[in-house]
Scaffold this active site. Structure first.
Site, PDB file in Angstrom:
ATOM      1  N   GLY A  45       0.793  -1.228   0.000  1.00 25.74           N
ATOM      2  CA  GLY A  45       0.000   0.000   0.000  1.00 25.74           C
ATOM      3  C   GLY A  45       0.824   1.276   0.000  1.00 25.74           C
ATOM      4  O   GLY A  45       0.373   2.319  -0.470  1.00 25.74           O
ATOM      5  N   ASP A 101       1.180   3.386   4.481  1.00 27.43           N
ATOM      6  CA  ASP A 101       0.051   4.083   3.873  1.00 27.43           C
ATOM      7  C   ASP A 101      -0.919   4.613   4.925  1.00 27.43           C
ATOM      8  O   ASP A 101      -1.313   5.768   4.893  1.00 27.43           O
ATOM      9  CB  ASP A 101      -0.685   3.185   2.860  1.00 27.43           C
ATOM     10  CG  ASP A 101      -1.047   1.799   3.416  1.00 27.43           C
ATOM     11  OD1 ASP A 101      -0.779   1.521   4.619  1.00 27.43           O
ATOM     12  OD2 ASP A 101      -1.594   0.985   2.661  1.00 27.43           O
ATOM     13  N   ASP A 104      -4.470   2.317  10.870  1.00 27.88           N
ATOM     14  CA  ASP A 104      -5.882   1.990  11.109  1.00 27.88           C
ATOM     15  C   ASP A 104      -5.982   1.417  12.522  1.00 27.88           C
ATOM     16  O   ASP A 104      -5.991   2.161  13.497  1.00 27.88           O
ATOM     17  CB  ASP A 104      -6.335   1.032  10.006  1.00 27.88           C
ATOM     18  CG  ASP A 104      -7.819   0.714  10.059  1.00 27.88           C
ATOM     19  OD1 ASP A 104      -8.556   1.430  10.758  1.00 27.88           O
ATOM     20  OD2 ASP A 104      -8.256  -0.250   9.409  1.00 27.88           O
ATOM     21  N   LYS A 132      -6.674   6.946  10.822  1.00 30.81           N
ATOM     22  CA  LYS A 132      -8.086   6.965  11.232  1.00 30.81           C
ATOM     23  C   LYS A 132      -8.095   7.134  12.745  1.00 30.81           C
ATOM     24  O   LYS A 132      -7.985   6.160  13.493  1.00 30.81           O
ATOM     25  CB  LYS A 132      -8.779   5.665  10.833  1.00 30.81           C
ATOM     26  CG  LYS A 132      -8.880   5.463   9.316  1.00 30.81           C
ATOM     27  CD  LYS A 132      -9.590   4.157   8.975  1.00 30.81           C
ATOM     28  CE  LYS A 132      -9.607   3.920   7.482  1.00 30.81           C
ATOM     29  NZ  LYS A 132     -10.111   2.566   7.126  1.00 30.81           N
ATOM     30  N   PHE A 153     -13.478   3.047   4.384  1.00 20.71           N
ATOM     31  CA  PHE A 153     -12.489   2.275   3.646  1.00 20.71           C
ATOM     32  C   PHE A 153     -12.145   3.024   2.360  1.00 20.71           C
ATOM     33  O   PHE A 153     -13.017   3.273   1.534  1.00 20.71           O
ATOM     34  CB  PHE A 153     -13.011   0.872   3.337  1.00 20.71           C
ATOM     35  CG  PHE A 153     -11.938  -0.025   2.794  1.00 20.71           C
ATOM     36  CD1 PHE A 153     -11.064  -0.658   3.670  1.00 20.71           C
ATOM     37  CD2 PHE A 153     -11.794  -0.216   1.438  1.00 20.71           C
ATOM     38  CE1 PHE A 153     -10.047  -1.482   3.175  1.00 20.71           C
ATOM     39  CE2 PHE A 153     -10.786  -1.036   0.939  1.00 20.71           C
ATOM     40  CZ  PHE A 153      -9.915  -1.667   1.812  1.00 20.71           C
ATOM     41  N   VAL A 154     -10.888   3.391   2.212  1.00 18.77           N
ATOM     42  CA  VAL A 154     -10.487   4.215   1.071  1.00 18.77           C
ATOM     43  C   VAL A 154      -9.577   3.436   0.120  1.00 18.77           C
ATOM     44  O   VAL A 154      -8.924   2.471   0.524  1.00 18.77           O
ATOM     45  CB  VAL A 154      -9.772   5.502   1.538  1.00 18.77           C
ATOM     46  CG1 VAL A 154     -10.735   6.438   2.240  1.00 18.77           C
ATOM     47  CG2 VAL A 154      -8.592   5.179   2.447  1.00 18.77           C
ATOM     48  N   ASP A 160      -5.528  -0.350  -1.921  1.00 15.81           N
ATOM     49  CA  ASP A 160      -6.292  -1.227  -2.814  1.00 15.81           C
ATOM     50  C   ASP A 160      -7.598  -1.675  -2.190  1.00 15.81           C
ATOM     51  O   ASP A 160      -7.809  -1.616  -0.977  1.00 15.81           O
ATOM     52  CB  ASP A 160      -5.479  -2.484  -3.122  1.00 15.81           C
ATOM     53  CG  ASP A 160      -5.432  -3.427  -1.919  1.00 15.81           C
ATOM     54  OD1 ASP A 160      -4.974  -2.978  -0.839  1.00 15.81           O
ATOM     55  OD2 ASP A 160      -5.875  -4.583  -2.034  1.00 15.81           O
ATOM     56  N   ARG A 166      -5.074   0.624  -6.880  1.00 14.65           N
ATOM     57  CA  ARG A 166      -3.852   1.238  -6.326  1.00 14.65           C
ATOM     58  C   ARG A 166      -3.360   2.376  -7.208  1.00 14.65           C
ATOM     59  O   ARG A 166      -2.714   3.301  -6.736  1.00 14.65           O
ATOM     60  CB  ARG A 166      -2.722   0.198  -6.214  1.00 14.65           C
ATOM     61  CG  ARG A 166      -2.953  -0.874  -5.175  1.00 14.65           C
ATOM     62  CD  ARG A 166      -1.625  -1.595  -4.888  1.00 14.65           C
ATOM     63  NE  ARG A 166      -1.825  -2.900  -4.277  1.00 14.65           N
ATOM     64  CZ  ARG A 166      -1.986  -3.109  -2.977  1.00 14.65           C
ATOM     65  NH1 ARG A 166      -2.017  -2.083  -2.156  1.00 14.65           N
ATOM     66  NH2 ARG A 166      -2.137  -4.324  -2.511  1.00 14.65           N
TER      67      ARG A 166
HETATM   68  P1  5GP Z   1      -3.861  -1.686  10.595  1.00 17.98           P
HETATM   69  O1  5GP Z   1      -5.291  -1.985  10.924  1.00 17.98           O
HETATM   70  O2  5GP Z   1      -2.943  -2.813  10.949  1.00 17.98           O
HETATM   71  O3  5GP Z   1      -3.398  -0.347  11.155  1.00 17.98           O
HETATM   72  O4  5GP Z   1      -3.814  -1.527   9.023  1.00 17.98           O
HETATM   73  C1  5GP Z   1      -3.518  -2.667   8.269  1.00 17.98           C
HETATM   74  C2  5GP Z   1      -3.437  -2.388   6.830  1.00 17.98           C
HETATM   75  O5  5GP Z   1      -4.779  -2.476   6.364  1.00 17.98           O
HETATM   76  C3  5GP Z   1      -2.936  -1.027   6.371  1.00 17.98           C
HETATM   77  O6  5GP Z   1      -1.533  -0.959   6.243  1.00 17.98           O
HETATM   78  C4  5GP Z   1      -3.599  -0.939   5.022  1.00 17.98           C
HETATM   79  O7  5GP Z   1      -2.810  -1.599   4.063  1.00 17.98           O
HETATM   80  C5  5GP Z   1      -4.898  -1.680   5.267  1.00 17.98           C
HETATM   81  N1  5GP Z   1      -5.989  -0.699   5.476  1.00 17.98           N
HETATM   82  C6  5GP Z   1      -6.460  -0.168   6.620  1.00 17.98           C
HETATM   83  N2  5GP Z   1      -7.453   0.716   6.373  1.00 17.98           N
HETATM   84  C7  5GP Z   1      -7.589   0.734   5.017  1.00 17.98           C
HETATM   85  C8  5GP Z   1      -8.429   1.457   4.117  1.00 17.98           C
HETATM   86  O8  5GP Z   1      -9.276   2.289   4.471  1.00 17.98           O
HETATM   87  N3  5GP Z   1      -8.264   1.185   2.789  1.00 17.98           N
HETATM   88  C9  5GP Z   1      -7.347   0.289   2.325  1.00 17.98           C
HETATM   89  N4  5GP Z   1      -7.275   0.104   1.007  1.00 17.98           N
HETATM   90  N5  5GP Z   1      -6.538  -0.400   3.136  1.00 17.98           N
HETATM   91  C10 5GP Z   1      -6.660  -0.179   4.468  1.00 17.98           C
HETATM   92 MG    MG Z   2      -0.322  -1.485   4.389  1.00 13.73          MG
END
Ligand code: 5GP
Ligand code: MG
Length: 193
Positions: A45, A101, A104, A132, A153-154, A160, A166
């Site tokens: 990402g 990227d 979350d 977020k 979710f973006v 992606d 992407r």
């Molecule tokens: P985490 O929840 O571990 O912080 O995020 C895990 C991964 O989920 C991020 O690095 C990203 O690749 C993916 N992710 C989280 N939120 C989003 C979103 O809104 N859109 C997309 N495309 N991927 C996301």
């Molecule tokens: Mg990622």
């Protein structure tokens, strides 16, 4: 592809402007470090953000890449993130900046930071394009943040959905019916990191 997009959240111009500002902040942070940085970025990402950011950083740097899987093996149940690939320069004693990227739930960064900390860097900081805030956990903080966004979710600019979008230059939200598959647990097993 354009027809799949419901609304643009952050335009390519806003992104470009903010990426330059982030690079200025980062350059300022490390201005007294002639050895420069080791940047560790998380596939896939972050690739577009990484490519844009580093071209605004006029300093010595080495670049490492790691991959994280949230859904290892043929399973439908997420088992928590796992490091699946590492391609990394020497970390010990270096200033390390992790570039990702989006922050979350923080699971991905928690894992990557813990692994890097074991390698004894001189410093370890984090730069994310998106965060977020409604979900970001207290124990994982980012030192450089491009944009705080609502909990949607973006896609686009490297992010992606099912490995698509992407290459979309803006950060956008898809039409809701396209996400229907994500509510199906089998489809949700696809690694979207
Ligand atoms: P985490 O929840 O571990 O912080 O995020 C895990 C991964 O989920 C991020 O690095 C990203 O690749 C993916 N992710 C989280 N939120 C989003 C979103 O809104 N859109 C997309 N495309 N991927 C996301
Ligand atoms: Mg990622």
């Amino acid at each position: 592809m354009q027809g799949d997009i419901q609304r643009v959240l952050i335009t390519r111009r806003q992104i470009a402007r903010r990426v330059r500002q982030l690079a200025d902040q980062i350059a300022q942070q490390y201005r007294h470090r002639p050895e420069g940085l080791v940047i560790v970025s998380i596939l896939s990402g972050a690739i577009i953000f990484l490519a844009d950011l580093i071209r605004h950083l006029p300093m010595r740097m080495k670049i490492g890449l790691v991959a994280v899987s949230n859904y290892p093996g043929p399973t439908t149940a997420p088992r928590g993130p796992r490091l699946v690939r590492q391609l990394q320069p020497e970390i010990r004693g270096r200033d390390v900046l992790v570039v990702d990227d989006i922050l979350d739930t923080g699971g991905t960064l928690r894992l990557v930071l813990a692994e890097l900390q074991k390698l004894q860097p001189a410093s370890l900081r984090v730069c994310v394009l998106l965060r977020k805030p409604s979900k970001a956990p207290a124990d994982i903080t980012a030192d450089f943040v491009g944009f705080d966004i609502e909990d949607v979710f973006v896609v686009g600019y490297g992010l992606d959905y099912d490995d698509h979008y992407r290459n979309w230059p803006d950060i956008a939200v898809l039409r809701p019916e396209l996400y229907a598959a994500a509510r199906n647990p089998r489809a949700a097993a696809t690694d979207r990191a």
